[in-house]
Design a protein around this motif. Structure first.
Motif, PDB file in Angstrom:
ATOM      1  N   LEU A  27       0.827  -1.204   0.000  1.00 51.24           N
ATOM      2  CA  LEU A  27       0.000   0.000   0.000  1.00 51.24           C
ATOM      3  C   LEU A  27       0.868   1.264   0.000  1.00 51.24           C
ATOM      4  O   LEU A  27       0.549   2.252  -0.684  1.00 51.24           O
ATOM      5  N   ILE A  28       1.960   1.245   0.755  1.00 55.31           N
ATOM      6  CA  ILE A  28       2.867   2.395   0.780  1.00 55.31           C
ATOM      7  C   ILE A  28       3.432   2.662  -0.611  1.00 55.31           C
ATOM      8  O   ILE A  28       3.415   3.790  -1.118  1.00 55.31           O
ATOM      9  N   VAL A  29       3.930   1.599  -1.254  1.00 54.21           N
ATOM     10  CA  VAL A  29       4.508   1.754  -2.592  1.00 54.21           C
ATOM     11  C   VAL A  29       3.430   2.131  -3.604  1.00 54.21           C
ATOM     12  O   VAL A  29       3.652   2.969  -4.494  1.00 54.21           O
ATOM     13  N   THR A  30       2.250   1.529  -3.475  1.00 54.87           N
ATOM     14  CA  THR A  30       1.145   1.854  -4.389  1.00 54.87           C
ATOM     15  C   THR A  30       0.793   3.338  -4.311  1.00 54.87           C
ATOM     16  O   THR A  30       0.592   4.003  -5.338  1.00 54.87           O
ATOM     17  N   GLY A  31       0.722   3.875  -3.084  1.00 53.51           N
ATOM     18  CA  GLY A  31       0.423   5.291  -2.926  1.00 53.51           C
ATOM     19  C   GLY A  31       1.458   6.180  -3.582  1.00 53.51           C
ATOM     20  O   GLY A  31       1.122   7.185  -4.222  1.00 53.51           O
ATOM     21  N   HIS A  32       2.733   5.801  -3.455  1.00 51.33           N
ATOM     22  CA  HIS A  32       3.809   6.548  -4.108  1.00 51.33           C
ATOM     23  C   HIS A  32       3.666   6.499  -5.626  1.00 51.33           C
ATOM     24  O   HIS A  32       3.762   7.522  -6.312  1.00 51.33           O
ATOM     25  N   LEU A  33       3.467   5.318  -6.158  1.00 52.01           N
ATOM     26  CA  LEU A  33       3.428   5.161  -7.610  1.00 52.01           C
ATOM     27  C   LEU A  33       2.226   5.865  -8.231  1.00 52.01           C
ATOM     28  O   LEU A  33       2.313   6.394  -9.347  1.00 52.01           O
ATOM     29  N   MET A  34       1.085   5.869  -7.531  1.00 49.94           N
ATOM     30  CA  MET A  34      -0.102   6.533  -8.070  1.00 49.94           C
ATOM     31  C   MET A  34      -0.059   8.050  -7.873  1.00 49.94           C
ATOM     32  O   MET A  34      -0.822   8.780  -8.496  1.00 49.94           O
ATOM     33  N   GLY A  35       0.830   8.504  -6.971  1.00 46.37           N
ATOM     34  CA  GLY A  35       0.863   9.932  -6.685  1.00 46.37           C
ATOM     35  C   GLY A  35      -0.405  10.417  -6.015  1.00 46.37           C
ATOM     36  O   GLY A  35      -0.909  11.503  -6.321  1.00 46.37           O
ATOM     37  N   VAL A  36      -0.927   9.629  -5.082  1.00 43.83           N
ATOM     38  CA  VAL A  36      -2.175   9.981  -4.391  1.00 43.83           C
ATOM     39  C   VAL A  36      -1.995  11.321  -3.674  1.00 43.83           C
ATOM     40  O   VAL A  36      -1.061  11.491  -2.885  1.00 43.83           O
ATOM     41  N   PRO A  37      -2.867  12.288  -3.934  1.00 41.88           N
ATOM     42  CA  PRO A  37      -2.673  13.635  -3.389  1.00 41.88           C
ATOM     43  C   PRO A  37      -3.162  13.830  -1.956  1.00 41.88           C
ATOM     44  O   PRO A  37      -3.067  14.930  -1.418  1.00 41.88           O
ATOM     45  N   TRP A  38      -3.693  12.800  -1.328  1.00 42.39           N
ATOM     46  CA  TRP A  38      -4.188  12.940   0.036  1.00 42.39           C
ATOM     47  C   TRP A  38      -3.035  13.257   0.978  1.00 42.39           C
ATOM     48  O   TRP A  38      -1.877  12.927   0.715  1.00 42.39           O
ATOM     49  N   THR A  39      -3.345  13.858   2.121  1.00 41.20           N
ATOM     50  CA  THR A  39      -2.315  14.117   3.121  1.00 41.20           C
ATOM     51  C   THR A  39      -1.828  12.793   3.710  1.00 41.20           C
ATOM     52  O   THR A  39      -2.524  11.768   3.645  1.00 41.20           O
ATOM     53  N   LYS A  40      -0.654  12.833   4.302  1.00 43.82           N
ATOM     54  CA  LYS A  40      -0.089  11.629   4.914  1.00 43.82           C
ATOM     55  C   LYS A  40      -1.029  11.052   5.969  1.00 43.82           C
ATOM     56  O   LYS A  40      -1.235   9.837   6.036  1.00 43.82           O
ATOM     57  N   GLU A  41      -1.624  11.938   6.786  1.00 43.95           N
ATOM     58  CA  GLU A  41      -2.504  11.467   7.851  1.00 43.95           C
ATOM     59  C   GLU A  41      -3.739  10.761   7.290  1.00 43.95           C
ATOM     60  O   GLU A  41      -4.173   9.724   7.816  1.00 43.95           O
ATOM     61  N   VAL A  42      -4.293  11.299   6.206  1.00 45.00           N
ATOM     62  CA  VAL A  42      -5.462  10.680   5.586  1.00 45.00           C
ATOM     63  C   VAL A  42      -5.098   9.321   4.999  1.00 45.00           C
ATOM     64  O   VAL A  42      -5.820   8.330   5.176  1.00 45.00           O
ATOM     65  N   LYS A  43      -3.966   9.252   4.287  1.00 48.71           N
ATOM     66  CA  LYS A  43      -3.547   7.982   3.687  1.00 48.71           C
ATOM     67  C   LYS A  43      -3.291   6.920   4.753  1.00 48.71           C
ATOM     68  O   LYS A  43      -3.731   5.772   4.616  1.00 48.71           O
ATOM     69  N   PHE A 204     -10.703   4.329  12.861  1.00 50.92           N
ATOM     70  CA  PHE A 204     -11.919   4.940  12.331  1.00 50.92           C
ATOM     71  C   PHE A 204     -12.537   5.896  13.355  1.00 50.92           C
ATOM     72  O   PHE A 204     -12.943   7.009  13.024  1.00 50.92           O
ATOM     73  N   ILE A 205     -12.607   5.462  14.608  1.00 50.60           N
ATOM     74  CA  ILE A 205     -13.202   6.292  15.655  1.00 50.60           C
ATOM     75  C   ILE A 205     -12.347   7.542  15.903  1.00 50.60           C
ATOM     76  O   ILE A 205     -12.867   8.659  16.017  1.00 50.60           O
ATOM     77  N   LYS A 206     -11.025   7.354  15.953  1.00 50.59           N
ATOM     78  CA  LYS A 206     -10.129   8.471  16.242  1.00 50.59           C
ATOM     79  C   LYS A 206     -10.071   9.475  15.100  1.00 50.59           C
ATOM     80  O   LYS A 206      -9.858  10.672  15.329  1.00 50.59           O
ATOM     81  N   SER A 207     -10.216   9.011  13.869  1.00 49.41           N
ATOM     82  CA  SER A 207      -9.903   9.862  12.720  1.00 49.41           C
ATOM     83  C   SER A 207     -11.078  10.047  11.766  1.00 49.41           C
ATOM     84  O   SER A 207     -10.877  10.185  10.564  1.00 49.41           O
ATOM     85  N   ARG A 208     -12.291  10.056  12.305  1.00 50.81           N
ATOM     86  CA  ARG A 208     -13.464  10.241  11.441  1.00 50.81           C
ATOM     87  C   ARG A 208     -13.386  11.553  10.655  1.00 50.81           C
ATOM     88  O   ARG A 208     -13.766  11.617   9.492  1.00 50.81           O
ATOM     89  N   ASP A 209     -12.887  12.603  11.303  1.00 52.26           N
ATOM     90  CA  ASP A 209     -12.808  13.897  10.624  1.00 52.26           C
ATOM     91  C   ASP A 209     -11.823  13.850   9.452  1.00 52.26           C
ATOM     92  O   ASP A 209     -12.075  14.452   8.402  1.00 52.26           O
ATOM     93  N   LEU A 210     -10.712  13.140   9.634  1.00 53.30           N
ATOM     94  CA  LEU A 210      -9.740  13.016   8.544  1.00 53.30           C
ATOM     95  C   LEU A 210     -10.365  12.303   7.354  1.00 53.30           C
ATOM     96  O   LEU A 210     -10.203  12.722   6.207  1.00 53.30           O
ATOM     97  N   LEU A 211     -11.070  11.206   7.623  1.00 53.13           N
ATOM     98  CA  LEU A 211     -11.691  10.455   6.535  1.00 53.13           C
ATOM     99  C   LEU A 211     -12.777  11.276   5.852  1.00 53.13           C
ATOM    100  O   LEU A 211     -13.044  11.092   4.660  1.00 53.13           O
TER     101      LEU A 211
END
Length: 274
Positions: A27-43, A204-211
């Motif tokens: 998943l880490i490498v996939t995110g890099h290769l796709m250039g996902v623009p989400w913030t690190k915390e969201v990813k 999920f409970i801690k980071s609902r706002d991020l999602l």
């Protein structure tokens, strides 16, 4: 594009979660290769939460067994021992995750770390599969609390070293404790229920706002695709280990790890934390 990113993440998670090749690393490498623009915390949060879809696939795949165990757990000593062992086995990872999760994500979620974890894990898998078979445990009910606790301790390696693989560490730990390959694999599936299920729920409970930044519909796409693909992967892996060893996965890990290092050191893949 968020829906496409979520779908790809979900498919990668579903394919890799229960194979001994590291879902987190992929998943880490996939995110890099796709250039996902989400913030690190969201990813980071998204990747953990969609593991819940893969865990639901385990529950769906084994629902008859789980329901049968629930019906007799009040008086069946073997079932009680199995689930006591599973609870104890998930505690070390839960404690480490609670204490160091943010630091691990910040400092270690990067391709070069994943690459070396893949390579070292591949070498260990090859070594373990080259030994003489000394398995003594052929049923989940015979694992016992002590073996389960030791498998749980080995599982922590995956948390401390992203890319090593939770399934690989728990399967290898099981084989080192005398479980045959099929029993170790099934125990790894079961152990994922409290370990990954708990982590997904807490994040999920801690980071609902991020999602909420990417939308709950996007999260649902990732979780549902993870569930569907993981369900298929579980059945495939169980059929595979019935007649094969894990050496093919060892080779895959070393090759992919080496390829990631080449991409990083030639500048084609960023090694920054994601």
């Amino acid at each position: 594009m968020d829906a496409i990113y979520a779908l790809v993440y979900g498919v990668v998670e579903g394919v890799t979660e229960f194979l001994p090749i590291s879902s987190t690393g992929h998943l880490i490498v996939t995110g890099h290769l796709m250039g996902v623009p989400w913030t690190k915390e969201v990813k980071d949060t998204f990747e953990v939460v969609i593991q819940g879809g893969a865990i639901l696939a385990v529950v769906a795949y084994y629902w008859r067994d789980l329901l049968g165990q629930a019906r007799v757990v009040g008086h069946d000593k073997q079932v009680q021992q199995l689930w006591l062992g599973l609870v104890i086995a998930c505690l070390p990872a839960a404690a480490l995750g609670f204490a160091f999760s943010d630091e691990i994500k910040h400092y270690l979620f990067r391709p070069s770390v994943v690459a070396w974890a893949l390579i070292v894990g591949g070498v260990i898998i090859w070594w373990l599969e080259s030994r003489r078979d000394t398995s003594q445990v052929h049923r989940l009910e015979d694992i016992g609390v002590r073996r389960a606790a030791l498998i749980g301790a080995v599982q922590c390696l995956a948390l401390l070293w992203p890319g090593f693989s939770r399934s690989a560490s728990s399967i290898l730990g099981g084989m080192l404790m005398g479980l045959d390959r099929e029993t170790a694999t099934k125990f790894s599936f079961y152990l994922g229920i409290p370990t990954l299920g708990g982590a997904a729920l807490v994040d999920f409970i801690k980071s609902r706002d991020l999602l909420g930044e990417i939308g709950y519909g996007t999260v649902a796409i990732g979780a549902v695709s993870s569930f569907a693909v993981a369900y298929l992967a579980i059945g495939w892996l169980l059929r595979f280990v019935a007649t094969n060893n894990f050496k093919g996965f060892a080779v895959y890990r070393v090759v992919v790890g080496a390829l990631i290092l080449v991409l990083v050191y030639t500048g084609h893949l960023s090694n920054a934390g994601v």
